[in-house]
Design an enzyme around this catalytic site. Structure first.
Site, PDB file in Angstrom:
ATOM      1  N   SER A 245       2.061   3.931  -7.472  1.00 23.85           N
ATOM      2  CA  SER A 245       1.752   2.543  -7.813  1.00 23.85           C
ATOM      3  C   SER A 245       2.630   1.650  -6.951  1.00 23.85           C
ATOM      4  O   SER A 245       3.773   2.003  -6.652  1.00 23.85           O
ATOM      5  CB  SER A 245       2.083   2.295  -9.288  1.00 23.85           C
ATOM      6  OG  SER A 245       2.166   0.911  -9.532  1.00 23.85           O
TER       7      SER A 245
ATOM      8  N   HIS B 197      -3.582   4.361  -1.974  1.00 25.47           N
ATOM      9  CA  HIS B 197      -4.532   3.485  -1.268  1.00 25.47           C
ATOM     10  C   HIS B 197      -5.070   4.182  -0.022  1.00 25.47           C
ATOM     11  O   HIS B 197      -6.259   4.094   0.285  1.00 25.47           O
ATOM     12  CB  HIS B 197      -3.849   2.180  -0.829  1.00 25.47           C
ATOM     13  CG  HIS B 197      -3.375   1.327  -1.948  1.00 25.47           C
ATOM     14  ND1 HIS B 197      -2.052   1.193  -2.264  1.00 25.47           N
ATOM     15  CD2 HIS B 197      -4.051   0.559  -2.836  1.00 25.47           C
ATOM     16  CE1 HIS B 197      -1.919   0.363  -3.293  1.00 25.47           C
ATOM     17  NE2 HIS B 197      -3.123  -0.033  -3.656  1.00 25.47           N
TER      18      HIS B 197
ATOM     19  N   LYS C  64      -6.588   5.434 -11.639  1.00 23.68           N
ATOM     20  CA  LYS C  64      -5.366   5.117 -12.391  1.00 23.68           C
ATOM     21  C   LYS C  64      -5.602   3.863 -13.244  1.00 23.68           C
ATOM     22  O   LYS C  64      -5.196   3.797 -14.389  1.00 23.68           O
ATOM     23  CB  LYS C  64      -4.180   4.897 -11.460  1.00 23.68           C
ATOM     24  CG  LYS C  64      -2.895   4.650 -12.244  1.00 23.68           C
ATOM     25  CD  LYS C  64      -1.681   4.712 -11.384  1.00 23.68           C
ATOM     26  CE  LYS C  64      -1.454   3.437 -10.639  1.00 23.68           C
ATOM     27  NZ  LYS C  64      -1.028   2.316 -11.509  1.00 23.68           N
ATOM     28  N   ASP C  65      -6.282   2.873 -12.641  1.00 23.20           N
ATOM     29  CA  ASP C  65      -6.646   1.671 -13.393  1.00 23.20           C
ATOM     30  C   ASP C  65      -7.979   1.949 -14.079  1.00 23.20           C
ATOM     31  O   ASP C  65      -9.019   1.407 -13.700  1.00 23.20           O
ATOM     32  CB  ASP C  65      -6.742   0.472 -12.439  1.00 23.20           C
ATOM     33  CG  ASP C  65      -5.393   0.137 -11.848  1.00 23.20           C
ATOM     34  OD1 ASP C  65      -4.530  -0.315 -12.594  1.00 23.20           O
ATOM     35  OD2 ASP C  65      -5.197   0.368 -10.640  1.00 23.20           O
TER      36      ASP C  65
ATOM     37  N   LEU D 146       0.819  -1.215   0.000  1.00 25.36           N
ATOM     38  CA  LEU D 146       0.000   0.000   0.000  1.00 25.36           C
ATOM     39  C   LEU D 146       0.857   1.270   0.000  1.00 25.36           C
ATOM     40  O   LEU D 146       1.950   1.302   0.548  1.00 25.36           O
ATOM     41  CB  LEU D 146      -0.921   0.000   1.223  1.00 25.36           C
ATOM     42  CG  LEU D 146      -1.835  -1.228   1.336  1.00 25.36           C
ATOM     43  CD1 LEU D 146      -2.723  -1.110   2.571  1.00 25.36           C
ATOM     44  CD2 LEU D 146      -2.685  -1.416   0.096  1.00 25.36           C
ATOM     45  N   HIS D 147       0.300   2.299  -0.630  1.00 25.19           N
ATOM     46  CA  HIS D 147       0.947   3.604  -0.682  1.00 25.19           C
ATOM     47  C   HIS D 147      -0.110   4.668  -0.439  1.00 25.19           C
ATOM     48  O   HIS D 147      -1.285   4.347  -0.200  1.00 25.19           O
ATOM     49  CB  HIS D 147       1.662   3.794  -2.025  1.00 25.19           C
ATOM     50  CG  HIS D 147       0.800   3.475  -3.205  1.00 25.19           C
ATOM     51  ND1 HIS D 147      -0.283   4.241  -3.561  1.00 25.19           N
ATOM     52  CD2 HIS D 147       0.832   2.442  -4.085  1.00 25.19           C
ATOM     53  CE1 HIS D 147      -0.858   3.727  -4.619  1.00 25.19           C
ATOM     54  NE2 HIS D 147      -0.208   2.616  -4.959  1.00 25.19           N
TER      55      HIS D 147
ATOM     56  N   ARG E  75       4.016  -0.828  -7.951  1.00 22.92           N
ATOM     57  CA  ARG E  75       5.132  -1.262  -8.791  1.00 22.92           C
ATOM     58  C   ARG E  75       6.311  -0.283  -8.754  1.00 22.92           C
ATOM     59  O   ARG E  75       7.430  -0.655  -9.110  1.00 22.92           O
ATOM     60  CB  ARG E  75       4.675  -1.424 -10.241  1.00 22.92           C
ATOM     61  CG  ARG E  75       3.704  -2.580 -10.401  1.00 22.92           C
ATOM     62  CD  ARG E  75       3.135  -2.626 -11.801  1.00 22.92           C
ATOM     63  NE  ARG E  75       2.027  -3.566 -11.872  1.00 22.92           N
ATOM     64  CZ  ARG E  75       2.145  -4.828 -12.245  1.00 22.92           C
ATOM     65  NH1 ARG E  75       3.316  -5.304 -12.586  1.00 22.92           N
ATOM     66  NH2 ARG E  75       1.087  -5.622 -12.270  1.00 22.92           N
TER      67      ARG E  75
ATOM     68  N   GLY F 209      -9.443   3.214  -7.614  1.00 21.33           N
ATOM     69  CA  GLY F 209      -8.666   4.338  -8.131  1.00 21.33           C
ATOM     70  C   GLY F 209      -8.849   4.500  -9.641  1.00 21.33           C
ATOM     71  O   GLY F 209      -9.000   3.510 -10.368  1.00 21.33           O
TER      72      GLY F 209
HETATM   73  O1  PAF Z   1      -6.485  -2.757  -8.472  1.00 19.67           O
HETATM   74  C1  PAF Z   1      -6.103  -3.725  -7.787  1.00 19.67           C
HETATM   75  O2  PAF Z   1      -5.276  -3.610  -6.879  1.00 19.67           O
HETATM   76  C2  PAF Z   1      -6.672  -5.101  -8.092  1.00 19.67           C
HETATM   77  O3  PAF Z   1      -6.846  -5.302  -9.451  1.00 19.67           O
HETATM   78  C3  PAF Z   1      -7.968  -5.408  -7.316  1.00 19.67           C
HETATM   79  C4  PAF Z   1      -9.098  -4.497  -7.744  1.00 19.67           C
HETATM   80  C5  PAF Z   1      -7.716  -5.259  -5.827  1.00 19.67           C
HETATM   81  C6  PAF Z   1      -8.404  -6.851  -7.583  1.00 19.67           C
HETATM   82  O4  PAF Z   1      -7.424  -7.757  -7.189  1.00 19.67           O
END
Ligand code: PAF
Length: 280
Positions: A185, A37, A149-150, A33-34, A187, A147
């Site tokens: 992110s 989140h 971003k996705d 988490l960052h 990542r 979010g």
């Molecule tokens: O965005 C994410 O971190 C993941 O795709 C999610 C929505 C938690 C599902 O695993």
């Protein structure tokens, strides 16, 4: 804050809360988490009585085993951050708890997944829908927070809720960026110091693209983004698409859609980064 690992424990706790008339909100995450989140959790806390955060690296959404193995896992730091953000219950299941049997369900989102992330990551969105649908069934939240971003994931989850008439509201939350503009992110922590320094050029290029969109065609703006990132030599752009923000289909003219966003996936230092910018 309670830390629970089993579905049974979580349901028992939520039954008590629901009987007491509490409104439950859910923030699904894969941990590591960052601040992005934390902002989702704070929003959920403001709009619900009880906030559940799931912290689960979902194997069904990884089509690349090495990506799954490399995905960062930081459960202790996650718990500390969630407590601070006001989360009430953290759900950290083992894989066998979420998937006691081999997964049989598949989801199809048609044209929404025929673009961008879809072709690059076959099965990814079906895996996301599998886990998110199961989490909705277990937690039965009134609201769930995701979010922007996705961006494609958000559109797909909205479609899931519409298709199945699920009784909850999906709340989109704005991208949180580092001071230098890089979208936060999980990542990012895999980037070397050198790569981290150059990574903000992705957002800087997208911002310039928005300026250029005042006088240039879609194709010109697309070439600008791809060529600018290429000129740094360290970026490998997987896709950059300018799309209708509802259908996610690429557009050819600015006037083709009321809402227009640019979505990008770029490899840098062996790490796949995504970002989104609004044009209109
Ligand atoms: O965005 C994410 O971190 C993941 O795709 C999610 C929505 C938690 C599902 O695993």
């Amino acid at each position: 804050m309670k830390l629970v690992h089993t579905v049974q424990e979580l349901r028992a706790e939520l039954d008590i809360q629901r009987r007491a008339g509490k409104k439950i909100g859910l923030v699904p995450t894969m941990g590591a988490l960052h601040e992005g989140h934390a902002s989702l959790v704070r929003r959920a806390v403001a709009e619900n009585d009880i906030v559940v955060v799931s912290d689960f690296v979902n194997p069904t959404q990884f089509n690349d085993k090495s990506d799954l193995a490399a995905y960062p896992r930081t459960p202790e730091q996650d718990a500390a951050m969630l407590e601070k953000a006001g989360c009430d219950i953290v759900f950290m299941p083992e894989v066998e708890e979420m998937y006691p049997e081999p997964v049989k369900e598949t989801y199809n989102f048609g044209e929404l997944e025929a673009v961008m992330e879809g072709p690059q990551r076959p099965g990814h969105f079906s895996g996301v829908a599998t886990v998110v649908h199961r989490l909705f069934n277990i937690v039965e939240p009134k609201k769930a927070f995701f979010g922007e971003k996705d961006f494609q994931q958000l559109a797909i989850i909205r479609r899931l809720v519409e298709q199945l008439n699920l009784p909850l509201e999906i709340v989109p939350c704005p991208i949180v960026r580092a001071e230098d503009g890089l979208a936060l992110s999980s990542r990012n922590m895999r980037l070397s110091a050198e790569a981290r320094k150059i990574a903000p050029q992705i957002y800087a290029t997208l911002k310039k693209a928005v300026e250029q969109s005042q006088s240039q065609t879609i194709d010109e703006v697309k070439h600008f983004v791809i060529n600018t990132l290429k000129s740094f030599t360290v970026f490998d752009t997987e896709y950059f698409e300018i799309v209708n923000d509802t259908t996610l289909q690429p557009i050819a003219n600015w006037s083709e859609a009321r809402g227009v966003v640019g979505c990008i996936a770029v490899w840098l230092d062996g790490v796949r980064l995504i970002d989104v910018i609004r044009f209109r």
